[in-house]
Design a protein around this motif. Structure first.
Motif, short mmCIF file in Angstrom:
data_model
loop_
_atom_site.label_atom_id
_atom_site.label_comp_id
_atom_site.label_asym_id
_atom_site.label_seq_id
_atom_site.Cartn_x
_atom_site.Cartn_y
_atom_site.Cartn_z
N ARG A 118 -23.27 -33.57 52.06
CA ARG A 118 -23.25 -32.10 52.21
C ARG A 118 -22.04 -31.61 52.99
O ARG A 118 -21.46 -30.58 52.65
CB ARG A 118 -24.52 -31.61 52.93
CG ARG A 118 -25.70 -31.51 52.02
CD ARG A 118 -26.83 -30.72 52.62
NE ARG A 118 -27.23 -31.19 53.94
CZ ARG A 118 -28.25 -30.71 54.61
NH1 ARG A 118 -28.96 -29.72 54.11
NH2 ARG A 118 -28.58 -31.18 55.78
N GLU A 174 -25.62 -25.86 54.79
CA GLU A 174 -26.83 -25.58 54.03
C GLU A 174 -26.71 -24.40 53.08
O GLU A 174 -27.13 -24.48 51.93
CB GLU A 174 -28.01 -25.32 54.97
CG GLU A 174 -28.49 -26.53 55.72
CD GLU A 174 -29.67 -26.23 56.63
OE1 GLU A 174 -30.42 -25.27 56.36
OE2 GLU A 174 -29.84 -26.96 57.62
N THR A 189 -28.49 -29.07 49.25
CA THR A 189 -29.60 -29.93 49.68
C THR A 189 -29.19 -31.38 49.42
O THR A 189 -28.57 -31.69 48.40
CB THR A 189 -30.91 -29.61 48.93
OG1 THR A 189 -30.66 -29.63 47.52
CG2 THR A 189 -31.46 -28.26 49.32
#
Length: 177
Positions: free
Chosen positions: A42, A106, A129
């Motif tokens: 991420r 996020e 995610t």
């Protein structure tokens, strides 16, 4: 000649019926969403979506006009990070996109204001995610549509799909290298 007029009349009738059905069946809220899994953590994906300048490195609409005028403002990677574009090409038009919400690694929420070739407003979310060592990126857009635009919804879905696929391919190429 009668057959020709019957065919034309039938096509016009189909168009009218489709228009009425589209206006009744589709609400004013338009939502489009697509996801892709990128083979990177991420944090690495976040680097490419957390600022307007980074977003424009893979933004599929930037290719519409290589001479598009871009003006950046605000603090990069923070709420208020903004760019405005102006193009002589009506496919690109003019408008602004601004970061409205950030949750690091996020979520990024932006608001788009379209000035030309039509006026409008939309909100876009990018949500990251983790999926093992990979990252699922979900990109969505929400807007309100005027009644006459509801007829174009299937075409809009098709065009949005093409653009999102192109953007995701660009993003994957940047992040996975």
């Amino acid at each position: 000649m009668k057959t020709f007029f019957k065919i034309i009349g039938g096509l016009l009738l189909l168009l009218v019926v489709y228009s009425v059905i589209a206006m009744l069946a589709f609400g004013e809220n338009y939502h489009y969403e697509k996801s892709v899994v990128i083979n990177a953590p991420r944090e690495k994906v976040w680097q490419q979506i957390s600022t307007m300048k980074a977003f424009n490195e893979w933004n599929p609409w930037m290719k519409l006009d290589k001479n598009m005028k871009l003006v950046y403002s605000g603090n990069s990677g923070e709420v208020g990070d903004k760019y405005c574009w102006d193009s002589k090409n009506d496919d690109a038009g003019a408008g602004c996109q601004e970061i409205k919400e950030i949750v690091p690694n996020e979520k990024q929420k932006t608001e788009m204001i379209f000035k030309r070739p039509f006026e409008g407003q939309a909100v876009s979310d990018m949500i990251l995610t983790s999926e093992g060592n990979s990252t699922k990126v979900t990109w969505s857009m929400d807007t309100k549509q005027e009644t006459w635009m509801k007829m174009m919804r299937p075409v809009m879905d098709y065009q949005m799909g093409k653009s999102y696929d192109e953007g995701f391919a660009n993003l994957k190429a940047l992040v996975e290298k």
